[in-house]
Write a protein that holds these residues in place. Structure first.
Motif, PDB file in Angstrom:
ATOM      1  N   GLY A  86       0.799  -1.217   0.000  1.00  0.00           N
ATOM      2  CA  GLY A  86       0.000   0.000   0.000  1.00  0.00           C
ATOM      3  C   GLY A  86       0.829   1.262   0.000  1.00  0.00           C
ATOM      4  O   GLY A  86       0.318   2.346   0.243  1.00  0.00           O
ATOM      5  N   ASN A 112       2.139   2.842  -2.460  1.00  0.00           N
ATOM      6  CA  ASN A 112       1.906   3.762  -3.571  1.00  0.00           C
ATOM      7  C   ASN A 112       0.464   4.257  -3.622  1.00  0.00           C
ATOM      8  O   ASN A 112       0.086   4.931  -4.565  1.00  0.00           O
ATOM      9  N   ARG A 113      -0.321   3.920  -2.619  1.00  0.00           N
ATOM     10  CA  ARG A 113      -1.718   4.370  -2.598  1.00  0.00           C
ATOM     11  C   ARG A 113      -1.910   5.419  -1.511  1.00  0.00           C
ATOM     12  O   ARG A 113      -1.883   5.118  -0.324  1.00  0.00           O
ATOM     13  N   ASN A 150       0.448   7.083   3.396  1.00  0.00           N
ATOM     14  CA  ASN A 150      -0.011   6.116   2.400  1.00  0.00           C
ATOM     15  C   ASN A 150      -0.788   4.997   3.103  1.00  0.00           C
ATOM     16  O   ASN A 150      -0.863   4.937   4.333  1.00  0.00           O
ATOM     17  N   GLU A 151      -1.359   4.138   2.280  1.00  0.00           N
ATOM     18  CA  GLU A 151      -2.194   3.063   2.801  1.00  0.00           C
ATOM     19  C   GLU A 151      -1.441   2.177   3.794  1.00  0.00           C
ATOM     20  O   GLU A 151      -1.980   1.803   4.846  1.00  0.00           O
ATOM     21  N   ASP A 179     -11.001   1.303  -0.951  1.00  0.00           N
ATOM     22  CA  ASP A 179     -11.584   0.949  -2.245  1.00  0.00           C
ATOM     23  C   ASP A 179     -13.056   1.321  -2.313  1.00  0.00           C
ATOM     24  O   ASP A 179     -13.522   1.884  -3.308  1.00  0.00           O
ATOM     25  N   ARG A 208      -7.723   9.257  -5.128  1.00  0.00           N
ATOM     26  CA  ARG A 208      -6.303   8.910  -5.037  1.00  0.00           C
ATOM     27  C   ARG A 208      -5.488  10.144  -5.396  1.00  0.00           C
ATOM     28  O   ARG A 208      -5.749  10.795  -6.395  1.00  0.00           O
TER      29      ARG A 208
END
Length: 94
Positions: free
Chosen positions: A5, A7-8, A54-55, A82, A92
């Motif tokens: 996670g 990159n989220r 980030n996530e 999500d 995002r």
């Protein structure tokens, strides 16, 4: 494939407003004129959507806070993000 996670990163949709009184959040979507009641845990995730965390960092912070397994929290955080993104509550970060 392993979960990643890093990159989220998400931010709240600017059309969403809320008041934070320390408990579960109630969001108002001005575009759709609808309310969304978040659970305590979803509210904790929402509060971390600052465009910097980030996530994976959110999941790690919650795992530490609740003394819960990282693999469980990772799935829960990913599921919330999500669903919130699909409903237009968050976006995002580019």
């Amino acid at each position: 494939m392993a979960w990643n996670g890093e990159n989220r990163i998400f931010v709240p949709n600017p059309a969403i407003s809320w008041t934070d009184n320390g408990g579960p959040l109630l969001l108002f979507d001005h575009e759709r004129a609808s309310y969304h009641a978040l659970s305590e845990h979803a509210s904790d995730i929402w509060r971390m959507l600052d465009g910097a965390a980030n996530e994976a960092q959110i999941a790690a912070a919650l795992a530490a806070r609740y003394d819960a397994p990282m693999d469980v929290l990772s799935g829960d955080v990913a599921d919330f993000l999500d669903k919130a993104a699909a409903s237009g509550l968050i976006a995002r970060r580019a």
